[in-house]
Design a protein around this motif. Structure first.
Motif, PDB file in Angstrom:
ATOM      1  N   ALA A 147     -14.007  92.830  27.231  1.00 53.43           N
ATOM      2  CA  ALA A 147     -12.815  93.122  28.023  1.00 53.43           C
ATOM      3  C   ALA A 147     -12.246  94.497  27.706  1.00 53.43           C
ATOM      4  CB  ALA A 147     -11.761  92.041  27.781  1.00 53.43           C
ATOM      5  N   GLN A 162      -5.141  90.604  22.405  1.00 48.79           N
ATOM      6  CA  GLN A 162      -4.674  89.666  23.424  1.00 48.79           C
ATOM      7  C   GLN A 162      -5.773  88.688  23.803  1.00 48.79           C
ATOM      8  OE1 GLN A 162      -1.905  88.806  24.333  1.00 48.79           O
ATOM      9  NE2 GLN A 162      -0.479  90.418  24.856  1.00 48.79           N
ATOM     10  N   LYS A 163      -6.999  89.184  23.916  1.00 40.58           N
ATOM     11  CA  LYS A 163      -8.118  88.337  24.299  1.00 40.58           C
ATOM     12  C   LYS A 163      -8.520  87.374  23.176  1.00 40.58           C
ATOM     13  CE  LYS A 163      -8.668  89.867  28.457  1.00 40.58           C
ATOM     14  NZ  LYS A 163      -8.384  88.990  29.626  1.00 40.58           N
ATOM     15  N   GLN A 164      -7.980  87.570  21.989  1.00 44.43           N
ATOM     16  CA  GLN A 164      -8.254  86.658  20.883  1.00 44.43           C
ATOM     17  C   GLN A 164      -6.997  85.924  20.417  1.00 44.43           C
ATOM     18  OE1 GLN A 164     -11.777  88.177  18.188  1.00 44.43           O
ATOM     19  NE2 GLN A 164     -10.312  89.849  18.407  1.00 44.43           N
ATOM     20  N   ARG A 198     -13.083  81.636  23.257  1.00 49.94           N
ATOM     21  CA  ARG A 198     -12.764  81.636  24.693  1.00 49.94           C
ATOM     22  C   ARG A 198     -13.991  81.211  25.491  1.00 49.94           C
ATOM     23  NH1 ARG A 198      -8.110  84.692  26.181  1.00 49.94           N
ATOM     24  NH2 ARG A 198      -9.035  85.149  28.197  1.00 49.94           N
ATOM     25  N   VAL A 218      -5.874  95.104  23.883  1.00 46.99           N
ATOM     26  CA  VAL A 218      -6.670  94.193  24.721  1.00 46.99           C
ATOM     27  C   VAL A 218      -7.487  93.250  23.843  1.00 46.99           C
ATOM     28  CG1 VAL A 218      -8.524  94.046  26.424  1.00 46.99           C
ATOM     29  CG2 VAL A 218      -6.753  95.794  26.659  1.00 46.99           C
ATOM     30  N   GLN A 270     -16.103  88.314  23.896  1.00 46.80           N
ATOM     31  CA  GLN A 270     -15.293  88.540  25.089  1.00 46.80           C
ATOM     32  C   GLN A 270     -14.227  89.597  24.857  1.00 46.80           C
ATOM     33  OE1 GLN A 270     -15.556  87.812  28.098  1.00 46.80           O
ATOM     34  NE2 GLN A 270     -13.539  88.369  28.884  1.00 46.80           N
ATOM     35  N   ALA A 271     -13.694  89.669  23.633  1.00 49.32           N
ATOM     36  CA  ALA A 271     -12.667  90.666  23.331  1.00 49.32           C
ATOM     37  C   ALA A 271     -13.231  92.074  23.450  1.00 49.32           C
ATOM     38  CB  ALA A 271     -12.122  90.433  21.922  1.00 49.32           C
TER      39      ALA A 271
END
Length: 628
Positions: free
Chosen positions: A279, A42-44, A328, A39, A275-276
């Protein structure tokens, strides 16, 4: 950004603070860390699409068993590929004799990627070929666990030649002259020395097997990192894993590169973006904080941690492009900052459209400029509310009646649409411009021809070629009276040597505008003066930025006006104006990220000053090479 540029990489580090069996018992799977790291990466994924790598270290496995696992790839959809390969490891394990998915000892003894220490990296290659060998994490191997080093980072060094020479003086023979290799080998050298120091302390007093454990327990990583990092000049957030299970994350003294951490009694987590972490672990933003500039977060073999000083902190110069474009936008602070960037442009926009909101259509160049667009529209709403108040409450005269004034709203349309299916790399040089011109498409029949002004906002305007070759030609087909292009970032004038792929000074449209103004006003001798000043001080470690004095010959608005002329395509019928964010407004919108050297030329390290001067010399000498 309509002109994509390669930029800063992404890091993701997870340390399980308890034995693997704990997570199997509590969460029902040995894949707890794997899923969290997936996760986070993916978020980065916005931070790197040139390559991805994952490394994992098991703590406490028996001799003869592999305890370091690593996968790297440069293929498409690299994050999914890497974690797909890791998933296959778990599937293959089911076929082995004695398989027990609930038994941590069996899993650690029989398959890879079941360790407690994890490192993920997403690469944006700023230079060099894109090969698997260029992908992080890098690995420095040794038969002593505490001498093994796995390294990855989000960094660029400005003094690679100097660091390379230091390795030679240490007696090493590096296999490559790149910042990643030189950094790893320098840290590795002092790790070796620390191992030897502790070994000598206990030699002839204890058995070698006992000394090995004592080395791992007593290693002074703060000492190692202080000695390793004292000569580094650049922006960096580096992660290192040692084979026995210790790890570290080091951030540069100016805080140029981001590094956020979250710690509880189960995990220690570090990433390039908040955010990474949010999440992956579903924690509140106020539970995530930054590693302080110049500090190292050190995690010991036993899972205890400390944040310690490695380099004395300097003036905070966190990269402002993180806020404008790279990170993001769903981070709450970044979202509000990007809105503010758009809002602060409203006075300039109103002046450019001559306050004629009725005959103006507002849009943005997809898709990352959408948030600054929302801020711009919020600013326009506030302007209208103020005008309504003046008429209704303060009784100021107006050409409109009250109903018209209260019902009026600025006109918004999605005018610029990017066709992601078109790939310009398939064309040769002679036909590429034709393809570039068709990368973007527009929405027709929403503009009053010859009457409306179009205002389109972009994150930043770097080279100006996409505007000239594609966007402006496309918008002109709508037959507007005027086109106003707005950049939420200031004029990019100088190369970045701390991460962004901007090293050739001649590519910047602002630099080309300055050159054109020099020629028009017969000041080209200033270029030669600056060139000779650089050459006269080429060996100085504390050089000033000699390019700044060239820009100082002209006002900010004069450079913007010349940029407008440069990007104006032949045959454009509409009037054209290009507006840039001011540096003052940038700092107001993003008060925590004051790194602005690409806009102002105020580099936070001596190496930055040397890079900009070298880039200028390369330009003057016609050299098509990088400045760092």
């Amino acid at each position: 950004m309509s002109e994509p540029i390669k930029h800063e990489c992404g890091i993701a580090h997870i340390r399980l603070r308890k034995p693997l069996q704990y997570y199997i018992d509590k969460y029902g799977t040995a894949k707890y860390a794997v899923s969290k790291l997936y996760v986070m990466m993916q978020k980065q994924s916005n931070r790197g699409q040139d390559g991805v790598g994952v490394a994992n270290i098991k703590i406490g496995v028996e001799p003869g068993k592999r305890y370091i696992s690593r996968y790297r790839t440069i293929n498409q959809q690299p994050v999914d590929e890497i974690f797909g390969k890791i998933a296959k490891k778990f599937e293959k394990a089911k076929k082995k004799s004695g398989y027990n998915k609930k038994d941590a000892d069996w899993l650690k003894s029989n398959m890879g990627f079941t360790g407690e220490v994890w490192l993920g990296h997403l690469r944006y290659g700023t230079h060099g070929k894109n090969s698997i060998e260029s992908c992080h994490p890098f690995l420095r191997q040794n038969n002593w666990r505490s001498r093994n080093l796995v390294m990855a980072g989000n960094f660029n060094m400005t003094n690679v030649d100097e660091l390379f020479d230091l390795l030679l003086k240490l007696g090493q023979h590096p296999k490559e002259k790149t910042d990643t290799v030189t950094v790893m080998e320098k840290i590795g050298h002092f790790i070796d020395e620390e191992n030897q120091r502790i070994f000598d302390k206990y030699n002839n007093k204890k058995e070698n097997s006992e000394i090995t454990e004592l080395i791992e327990d007593e290693m002074d990583l703060q000492r190692v990192l202080k000695r390793s990092f004292k000569d580094f000049d650049g922006g960096y957030a580096m992660v290192g894993l040692l084979g026995h299970g210790a790890s570290f994350v080091v951030r540069d003294p100016n805080g140029i590169r981001p590094a956020y951490k979250y710690i509880d009694d189960e995990v220690i987590v570090v990433a390039s973006e908040k955010q990474a972490i949010k999440a992956a672990f579903n924690v509140n933003y106020d539970e995530i904080d930054e590693i302080n500039p110049g500090n190292a977060l050190i995690v010991h073999k036993n899972g205890n941690y400390e944040e310690v000083v490695v380099r004395k902190a300097k003036e905070l110069k966190a990269c402002s492009f993180e806020r404008i474009y790279f990170s993001r936008g769903n981070d709450p602070e970044i979202y509000q900052e990007r809105k503010m960037l758009g809002k602060l442009l409203v006075p300039q926009i109103l002046k450019a459209i001559n306050f004629d909101l009725k005959n103006t259509v507002f849009s943005y160049i997809p898709n990352s400029a959408e948030v600054s667009f929302l801020g711009m529209m919020q600013g326009l709403d506030e302007y209208l509310m103020k005008k309504q108040k003046e008429v209704i409450i303060d009784k100021k005269p107006s050409l409109d009646d009250i109903d018209q004034m209260l019902s009026f709203r600025p006109r918004v349309e999605k005018l610029v649409i990017k066709d992601a299916k078109l790939r310009t790399f398939i064309a040769d040089d002679s036909s590429r411009d034709d393809l570039v011109a068709n990368v973007y498409d527009t929405t027709y029949e929403v503009i009053k021809k010859g009457v409306d002004t179009l205002v389109v906002i972009d994150d930043s305007i770097v080279r100006g070629t996409t505007l000239e070759k594609s966007i402006l030609k496309m918008l002109d087909k709508l037959e507007p009276k005027k086109i106003v292009v707005v950049s939420s970032a200031p004029q990019i004038r100088y190369p970045d040597c701390y991460g962004i792929d901007m090293s050739k000074i001649r590519e910047f449209v602002a630099f080309r505008a300055m050159l054109s103004l020099m020629k028009e006003r017969f000041k080209e001798n200033k270029l030669d003066e600056a060139y000779h000043q650089v050459l006269a001080n080429v060996d100085s470690k504390d050089q000033p930025n000699y390019v700044q004095q060239l820009y100082n010959e002209f006002t900010y608005d004069e450079v913007s006006s010349k940029i407008t002329e440069i990007v104006r395509p032949d045959g454009l019928k509409a009037e054209l104006e290009v507006i840039y964010q001011t540096v003052e407004n940038l700092h107001e919108a993003c008060p925590k990220n004051l790194g602005d050297w690409y806009f102002t030329g105020d580099y936070p390290t001596p190496g930055g000053m040397r890079v900009v001067n070298k880039a200028f010399v390369n330009f003057m000498e016609g050299k098509e090479v990088r400045a760092y």
